[in-house]
Design a protein around this motif. Structure first.
Motif, short mmCIF file in Angstrom:
data_model
loop_
_atom_site.label_atom_id
_atom_site.label_comp_id
_atom_site.label_asym_id
_atom_site.label_seq_id
_atom_site.Cartn_x
_atom_site.Cartn_y
_atom_site.Cartn_z
N PHE A 3 -56.03 -13.56 -7.24
CA PHE A 3 -55.22 -12.69 -8.25
C PHE A 3 -55.78 -11.37 -8.68
O PHE A 3 -56.70 -11.19 -8.85
CB PHE A 3 -55.04 -13.57 -9.60
N ASP A 4 -54.90 -10.30 -8.41
CA ASP A 4 -55.16 -8.97 -8.92
C ASP A 4 -56.67 -8.43 -8.37
O ASP A 4 -57.41 -7.96 -9.33
CB ASP A 4 -55.14 -8.82 -10.58
N GLN A 5 -56.89 -8.55 -6.94
CA GLN A 5 -58.04 -8.02 -6.56
C GLN A 5 -57.83 -7.03 -5.44
O GLN A 5 -56.93 -7.32 -4.62
CB GLN A 5 -59.05 -9.08 -6.13
N THR A 34 -54.71 -16.46 -18.74
CA THR A 34 -55.45 -15.70 -17.63
C THR A 34 -55.26 -16.24 -16.24
O THR A 34 -55.22 -15.47 -15.35
CB THR A 34 -56.90 -15.31 -17.76
N THR A 35 -55.12 -17.60 -16.09
CA THR A 35 -54.74 -18.20 -14.86
C THR A 35 -53.22 -17.86 -14.56
O THR A 35 -52.34 -18.18 -15.36
CB THR A 35 -54.90 -19.48 -14.95
N PRO A 36 -52.85 -17.02 -13.56
CA PRO A 36 -51.52 -16.68 -13.29
C PRO A 36 -50.34 -17.85 -13.17
O PRO A 36 -50.80 -19.04 -12.51
CB PRO A 36 -51.52 -15.87 -12.06
N ASN A 50 -50.63 -14.05 -17.25
CA ASN A 50 -50.69 -13.40 -16.04
C ASN A 50 -49.77 -14.15 -15.08
O ASN A 50 -49.36 -15.35 -15.45
CB ASN A 50 -52.20 -13.55 -15.50
N GLY A 51 -49.16 -13.47 -13.96
CA GLY A 51 -48.30 -14.13 -13.26
C GLY A 51 -48.25 -13.36 -11.80
O GLY A 51 -48.64 -12.49 -11.93
N THR A 52 -47.78 -14.26 -10.83
CA THR A 52 -47.48 -13.63 -9.62
C THR A 52 -46.08 -14.33 -9.22
O THR A 52 -45.83 -15.28 -9.00
CB THR A 52 -48.60 -14.06 -8.38
N VAL A 79 -46.12 -9.59 -6.28
CA VAL A 79 -46.33 -8.81 -7.39
C VAL A 79 -47.02 -9.34 -8.57
O VAL A 79 -46.41 -10.49 -8.86
CB VAL A 79 -45.03 -8.15 -7.90
N ASP A 80 -47.91 -8.90 -8.76
CA ASP A 80 -49.00 -9.57 -9.97
C ASP A 80 -48.71 -8.71 -11.32
O ASP A 80 -48.28 -7.66 -11.56
CB ASP A 80 -50.17 -9.20 -9.63
#
Length: 1544
Positions: free
Chosen positions: A146-148, A171-173, A212-214, A288-289
């Protein structure tokens, strides 16, 4: 979907067909191809296997499966009802229950249960993912980190993400999936509106609850196509990425306030490539994050107006502003009722978010793995050292210059092949660096395509796979001019993926058995898609990942690799077999410590001037047919390895394993006790010392032969000699199965390596083990040719061939030639007994007696009694019914009857049905599965070349005794052999199959040959003879061979053996059937046609015997059947002759010999008929019948079908006798005994063909001549005046003058020869010049005169030379029509004499020259494509110092010079030139002078004309242009030069 599955599949869609294919287990690539080919239900019903294999490129197996299952589906209504049905609309309660149950039953490792939610948020089609049966074999996969930034990640098509989720710890998407398959094909405006709507809806939902989410596009949600499951990755085609990026510009239009916050929290779209196993279209998952950081969203609630494309107005409109939130796995609007509460809890959500963000940054530091230990464990399979014998396969891409400096560890590995994806590798990559130290063969993926008729052995030999590393360029090669171009990823998948797959399959499934190799992925640069796909090929064909290691320094490069590979083997397993983050220099240092030999070894060879030179490894590898022994051999072995392994190495040797160089090295360096030197070692050393002494008559290639009892230590003696001479001579072992020309080429290279002058080199000592005499002769011949082309000075010793061969009677071989042969037997001399007793005492103090079994047996001299007691003790308590005991029996049977046989360990594992959970414990598990007895009697071997492991019994004598004791009186060897033949697990096992089948074949077919080291010459294989003679069960032997015939795919050679076995036991009808079966398959094989003839011949003999036993008068009626059989036999032998003449690679004269023998027997039968035998003029009557048109009434009707053939008998027999005579005139007649599987039986090899020919010619003449006249002549009586020319010719035959060979044989057999020759000559006309002679008559007449002159020069009856020359002028003027014997006489009789005038000399030379020209042509036709040494030209006469006929000296006249020595030594003395030096010869022969030019020998003709001569021994020709003297010999090829001496 409208139709139910229980109805005909005719109306299925392409997707439904795909689902059905998955349910029957068809591989995904094939399903995709059928989907792309638009195969729906209607088309499915019309498919056939041809379409699937040709158009879809399927393998035959899956194609057959699809057609079979399709037929079952249509034929069985019941089965079709059992299939799950698609429904339209809602499912019934019962159906829904079934669906849910199925979801629960689906194990999590196979992919998550499909969701059945009926949500309809976006108006797309409502279909559940559980409507059709789907494959349960879909693998889980992880989402992208996620988000890296900068993560190189991929997804694998049809793998499954964990189900959509709600907020967990903020924080865990959380995740949401959209298949987007329909939308992805829309135009830009519609697509952007749809994409923005889904992203903003999900983003605002996440931001409002601070999680957070994806959101994933290209992943199946729960209401998509029925063929897929929820979370399944499908991917979408993306033509332009900017469409998706620009779609987020709707943020400003959809969000009225704080839209900049949304911009900060919504990350730009990421495009993650989706890889299909055989997909050729690029697809992506677009993600999309959403990251609502607390410092951005603090105290805010966000509302959105979602964009929507209205088809009615054809433009984008915005919905009313809504506040959204995530509820579980859905995004829902906040209702008016709940709005107040939602606003009140904003602060709580902010606090939770802040806490979550803090705890995220306070996580524990990364745990540091012990990568050094992990790497060591993976590379050694848990042992202390990397196995010396293990093969490694590398898969690699581009290396950086720094990494190339750290590959020393690779240079010491057994690298089988490298799959290299760097097209520049040969110029600047790993390949270029590797080639500085090793030889390697450059290959492409196409090189690994094996043709249908090629065996694995032939294929590996063609590519030199076990000799040098195979470097496979997988994606282009920039330095190569051929068609090896670089492809992009998609083109590679379309064009090269299949080749890669075939190459991996071939290596892993047919060439290298499981457990003998390891695959190392060495990823030193970013990983491309096609490199990723290779993992699946190895994983599938190696049946798991245990032997696959990944080494990768960069975490980033590894991540992409990991995301693909973990789909197949799981994250934990993949991490356990990967070493990530270790620098190449550290890898290099770590691995060098665990290698059994030191890095970058430098080896040295001795040189002529007594120093040493460096032997480069790549040069050594280019001489791959030789195992070269260096001055510092084994010095490279690491100290740690020695300390760890020395006991095992010594123990293996004393248990019966073959000695290896480390045994000598360890003894020499005092790590272990000395290796005993047997007496034979001293004998060989003395012979070697004598050979090395300089001698002007020294031949360039010398031989020393060691003959040894099997398992008596002959090989140890030979290797000891090499070991102890490696510092003074260049020593090498010739590896088995390489051709003599190749070995000779490498041996010459070894001799001259790093030496300045080819004249000044050390001799090369070559050890050749278990090869036949023919191979040794070939090798000697090739070496001599090699030396000759190098123009090495005469008297220089270049090569010493140390031959080590099995023999059942080594001592007699030693007596034959004590100057060349040494024997090693089981029997120990008194001195050896002392040495062995002392050594045994020492070893028994170190090891248990069970671990030095063979040494114990050897020290007892292998006495029968001791071996019997020894085996009895060994087998105590054995379980006779266990599968391991059965294996012992099978190995013992093979070891007893087939020399050097073994069974591969892979075969044994299959037979014992062993399965291995961990490959590294394979050997341990195998040994554990063996009984105590098997552990003691089995010796584990490793092939020197392939390193493949196998087992045999510790000693052949032990194997024989085990067989006897285990079988006892209850079982027979024939039953055991039948069981072995029918063990399909062993017969069909794919690894080592060629060797196993060759041993099995030899068990039933290979005959014993004394020349091959066997005890006796046998008529059948020793096993078949044992069954027939010892078990007295010929029927069982027949049954065995029939079974073998079927098992070996109706091999015609088994049919041939069956024909022979049947006629041996007089079962002629069956014998005829099997001979015809063999001949049908190989109609041009002369040996099989010979067998067919032998069937009728034996049948004819049996019929004659039956007639004799009946004691009734012989009539045409009761002999008609026998005559027909004899004529059929002759017909078969004539077919055999035609096939043999057409075969340019083999010489088989058996048809001619057999035709004459059957002819003689038939004549005997005919002449014994009452009508011909019991009348006064019976013989004349018989001759009238056979030679004229006359047919006696008594035979007219009964023999009506045979008259023509019987009247032709005289001519066909005469032609056959002439052919044999001519053949014997050309070539040496001491037939080699090294032939294999050729004539019918050893007795018929006719090792004395001259005697045979004289006897049969005489017999033939007797039947067709007036026997009373011949009897008169024998006693010196006058000839009856009334004889016809034909009768005279037949009497000449009867007296032994019918052909040139028979006449010349009288020079050898002197009994009554002068008298017989005089009688023969008396039958010719008194004035032969006026008589109308045929060519043959002229030849026989002249040769009779020459022979008579040789035997009795003073006789008055010999015609003068001039008269014979005049007679020769009657030969045809067109020399093409002349018989070879006529041309031979022209060269002999017209050879010029010193007293001839110049004119006479010119005329004679012209005649000789013309004759030689045609003789040479005839010679090459006769010689065929056989090596010269196999058909050595025979020299009949030499030019003597006399004149007239006295100048012809027959060879037999001076053979007394070599009287009393063996044939082989005698031949060598003549051939090498030693015998020519004797003074007796100088007296008899005339010395002729000539010269050489560029290796050609010339004699000076009249007027300085050059007359070229063939040298009898090519190496004796000087290399420069020299004046020479030589003796002149006369052969059927023309004159030859012998004993060439350079004039000082």
């Amino acid at each position: 979907m409208a139709e139910e599955l229980e109805q005909s599949p005719k109306n299925w869609t392409e997707s439904q067909v795909s689902s059905w294919l998955r349910s029957i287990g068809v591989k995904e690539p094939y399903i995709e191809k059928l989907y792309d080919a638009e195969v729906d239900g209607h088309i499915l019903l019309t498919l056939n296997e041809d379409f699937l294999t040709a158009k879809i490129c399927m393998k035959p197996g899956p194609a057959h499966l699809i057609i079979q299952k399709r037929n079952e589906l249509t034929n069985s209504k019941q089965k079709s009802q059992e299939k799950k049905r698609p429904t339209s609309g809602k499912t019934t309660e019962l159906e829904q229950k079934n669906i849910n149950q199925k979801s629960v039953q689906c194990p999590t490792s196979e992919g998550p249960p499909a969701q059945t939610s009926e949500r309809d948020q976006d108006g797309e089609e409502k279909e559940t993912a559980q409507e059709l049966p789907v494959s349960t074999s879909k693998e889980d996969c992880r989402p992208r980190p996620f988000d890296q930034e900068g993560i190189d990640f991929i997804y694998v098509k049809h793998t499954v993400l964990q189900p959509e989720s709600g907020a967990f710890n903020l924080t865990t998407p959380c995740h949401e999936f959209k298949s987007f398959s329909v939308a992805a094909a829309l135009d830009r405006t519609r697509l952007q509106a749809k994409f923005a709507k889904e992203v903003l809806k999900f983003a605002i939902g996440c931001m409002n609850i601070r999680t957070n989410g994806t959101i994933h596009f290209g992943v199946m949600d729960s209401k998509e196509d029925a063929g897929h499951v929820h979370g399944e990755i499908i991917g979408i085609p993306v033509q332009e990425k900017d469409i998706y990026v620009d779609a987020l510009d709707y943020i400003e239009r959809s969000i009225s306030s704080n839209h900049e916050h949304v911009r900060q929290c919504v990350r730009p779209p990421r495009f993650i490539e989706v890889i299909g196993r055989e997909s050729t279209e690029k697809r992506y998952v677009v993600e999309v994050d959403i990251v609502p950081s607390v410092n951005i969203v603090n105290n805010k609630v966000y509302a959105v107006r979602l964009p929507n494309f209205k088809e009615s107005t054809n433009k984008v409109e915005f919905e009313k502003e809504t506040i959204l939130r995530r509820v579980g796995s859905k995004t829902e609007p906040v209702s008016d009722k709940a709005l107040g509460d939602f606003y009140q809890r904003v602060k709580d959500r902010d606090a939770q978010r802040e806490e979550a963000e803090k705890s995220q940054y306070l996580s524990a530091p990364d745990f540091c793995q012990d990568l050094g230990r992990k790497l060591t464990m993976l590379m050694t399979s848990g042992k202390k050292f990397i196995e010396k014998e293990k093969w490694f396969i590398l898969v690699t891409n581009k290396f950086s210059p720094d990494d190339l400096c750290s590959i020393d560890w690779l240079l010491n590995m057994n690298v089988f092949c490298v799959f290299d994806f760097d097209p520049d590798s040969k110029i600047s990559g790993l390949c270029s660096r590797y080639l500085q130290h090793h030889a390697a063969n450059m290959h492409s993926l196409q090189s690994y395509r094996i043709s249908g008729d090629m065996t694995i052995k032939e294929f590996t030999s063609q590519l030199h796979l076990f000799e040098q590393t195979s470097w496979i360029f997988c994606n282009g090669r920039t330095d190569f001019k051929g068609n090896e171009t670089l492809c992009d990823e998609m083109t590679w998948i379309k064009t090269k993926m299949t080749f890669f797959s075939e190459a991996v399959s071939l290596i892993c499934k047919k060439i290298l058995p499981k457990g003998t190799f390891q695959v190392i992925y060495l990823l030193t640069s970013p990983v491309e898609k096609h490199l990723l796909l290779t993992f699946n090929e190895f994983f599938r064909d190696m049946e798991g990942h245990e032997d696959i290691i990944c080494i990768c320094e960069s975490q980033k490069n590894f991540q992409k690799w990991q995301s693909f590979a973990e789909v197949s083997c799981g994250t934990e397993a993949l991490n356990n077999s990967s070493v990530v983050g270790m620098k190449m220099s550290h890898i290099n240092a770590t691995l060098q410590q665990i290698q059994p030999i030191k890095a970058l070894v430098r080896k040295h060879l001795p040189v002529f001037v007594k120093g040493t030179c460096l032997l480069e490894t790549q040069v050594e590898e280019q001489m791959y047919s030789l195992e070269i022994l260096t001055v510092d051999h084994c010095d490279e072995t690491s100290e740690d390895f020695i300390n760890e392994e020395k006991a095992n190495i010594e123990q293996q040797f004393y248990r019966g394993g073959r000695v290896n160089w480390l045994n000598f090295w360890l003894a020499q360096n005092k790590y272990v006790g000395e290796v005993i030197e047997r007496d034979a070692y001293g004998d060989v050393s003395r012979l070697l010392k004598e050979t090395l002494k300089w001698n002007a008559d020294q031949t360039p290639v010398n031989s020393i032969n060691i003959y040894h009892h099997p398992g008596s230590g002959g090989s140890t003696v030979a290797r000891q000699v090499l070991w102890n001479n490696r510092k003074d001579l260049r020593c090498a072992v010739v590896k088995p199965s390489y051709s003599a020309p190749l070995v000779a080429q490498h041996a010459v290279e070894l001799r001259e390596y790093e030496e300045k002058d080819p004249q000044r080199c050390l001799p090369v000592l070559l050890l050749i083990e278990d090869s036949d005499r023919e191979y040794l002769d070939d090798l000697r011949n090739e070496l001599e040719v090699g030396i000759n082309t190098k123009r090495i000075q005469n008297g220089t010793l270049c090569f010493i061939l140390l031959s080590c061969r099995r023999s059942h009677d080594p001592e007699s071989k030693c007596k034959e030639s004590s100057l060349q042969n040494v024997s090693v037997t089981h029997k120990l001399s008194a001195q050896e007994k002392k040495k062995f007793a002392g050594k045994r005492e020492v070893l028994e103090g170190q090891y248990e007696p069970n671990f030095i079994l063979t040494f114990v047996l050897m020290s007892e001299g292998f006495t029968e009694d001791y071996v019997r007691k020894f085996v009895k003790n060994l087998l105590q308590g054995i379980d006779h019914d266990s599968v391991v005991t059965r294996l012992i029996l099978y190995v013992a049977l093979l070891n007893t009857y087939v020399q050097n046989s073994f069974i591969s360990q892979s075969h044994c594992e299959a037979f014992l049905a062993l399965t291995f959970h961990l490959e590294r414990f394979r050997q341990h598990a195998f040994e554990k599965s063996l009984s105590d007895q098997a552990k003691l009697v089995f010796l584990h071997l490793r092939d020197d070349k392939t390193h493949i492991e196998s087992i045999r019994i510790i000693h052949p004598l032990v194997a024989k005794e085990i067989l006897q004791q285990l079988l006892g009186n209850q079982q027979t060897q024939s039953n055991l052999a039948m069981d072995l033949l029918c063990e399909n697990v062993l017969f069909e096992h794919r690894f080592g199959r060629d060797e196993y089948l060759s041993f099995l074949r030899a068990l039933f077919i290979r005959r014993s040959r004394i020349s091959k080291g066997d005890e006796y010459d046998s008529f059948f294989s020793p096993l078949i003879e044992h069954v027939c003679e010892n078990e007295k069960r010929p029927d069982k032997a027949i049954e065995l061979l029939k079974e073998a015939f079927q098992h070996f795919h109706q091999d015609p050679f088994f049919a041939q053996q069956l024909a022979r076995l049947h006629y041996t036991y007089e079962k002629f009808e069956e014998s005829k059937y099997w001979a015809e079966t063999a001949a049908k398959q190989l109609p041009n094989n002369s040996y099989i046609l010979d067998t067919k003839g032998q069937v009728y011949r034996k049948w004819f003999q049996a019929k004659c015997k039956a007639i004799d036993n009946d004691n009734v008068p012989k009539t045409a009626q009761n002999t008609a059947n026998a005559v027909e059989t004899a004529l059929k036999a002759i017909e078969c032998f004539q077919e055999c002759e035609k096939a043999a003449d057409a075969d340019m690679e083999n010489v088989n004269s058996s048809g001619y010999f057999a035709e004459v023998e059957v002819g003689c027997s038939l004549l005997k039968l005919i002449s014994s008929l009452d009508v011909f035998a019991n009348r006064a003029n019976g013989h004349s009557e018989c001759m009238r019948y056979l030679l004229t048109d006359y047919i006696p009434k008594e035979v007219e009707d009964a023999w009506e079908p045979f008259h023509g053939r019987l009247k032709n008998l005289n001519k066909t027999m005469q032609d056959a006798l002439e052919w044999i005579s001519e053949d014997l005139s050309y070539f040496q007649t001491d037939i080699s005994t090294d032939e294999e599987e050729t004539p019918e039986n050893p007795g018929e090899k006719r090792s004395h063909p001259l005697t045979w020919l004289a006897k049969r010619s005489s017999e033939y003449g007797k039947y067709f001549s007036e026997s009373c006249s011949a009897a008169l002549l024998k006693h010196g009586q006058p000839i009856p005046a009334n004889l016809t020319p034909f009768q005279k010719r037949m009497i000449i035959y009867h007296l032994g003058g019918g052909n040139i060979t028979s006449i010349l044989s009288k020079l050898t057999d002197h009994r009554n020869a002068v008298c017989l020759l005089q009688s023969i000559l008396s039958l010719y006309p008194s004035n032969p010049l006026k008589a109308k002679f045929g060519q043959r008559d002229i030849v026989n007449y002249i040769v009779a005169h020459i022979s008579l002159n040789c035997l009795s020069p003073e006789t008055q009856k010999v015609a003068p030379l001039k008269e014979l020359q005049a007679l020769c002028r009657q030969f045809p003027s067109d020399k093409r029509k002349c018989l070879p014997s006529a041309l031979f006489l022209l060269t002999l009789l017209f050879w010029p004499e010193d007293h001839d005038t110049q004119r006479e000399k010119e005329t004679k030379y012209e005649i000789v020259q013309m004759a030689v020209e045609h003789m040479e042509k005839n010679y090459w036709i006769k010689k065929k494509d056989m090596p010269q040494r196999k058909r050595r030209i025979y020299t009949h006469f030499f030019l003597g110092s006399g004149s007239g006929l006295d100048k012809f000296v027959h060879k037999k006249k001076f053979e007394s010079v070599t009287k009393g020595i063996s044939v082989s030594e005698k031949r060598m003395k003549w051939f090498r030139g030693e015998a020519w030096k004797k003074p007796e010869i100088a007296k008899m022969l005339k010395c002729v002078s000539g010269w050489t030019e560029d290796g050609v020998v010339y004699l000076e003709g009249p007027q300085k004309k050059k007359f070229s001569m063939v040298p009898l021994h090519v190496p004796s020709v000087p290399h420069g242009n020299e004046n020479i003297t030589f003796y002149l010999g006369f052969t059927f090829r023309g004159p030859v030069a012998c004993n060439i001496v350079v004039q000082k």
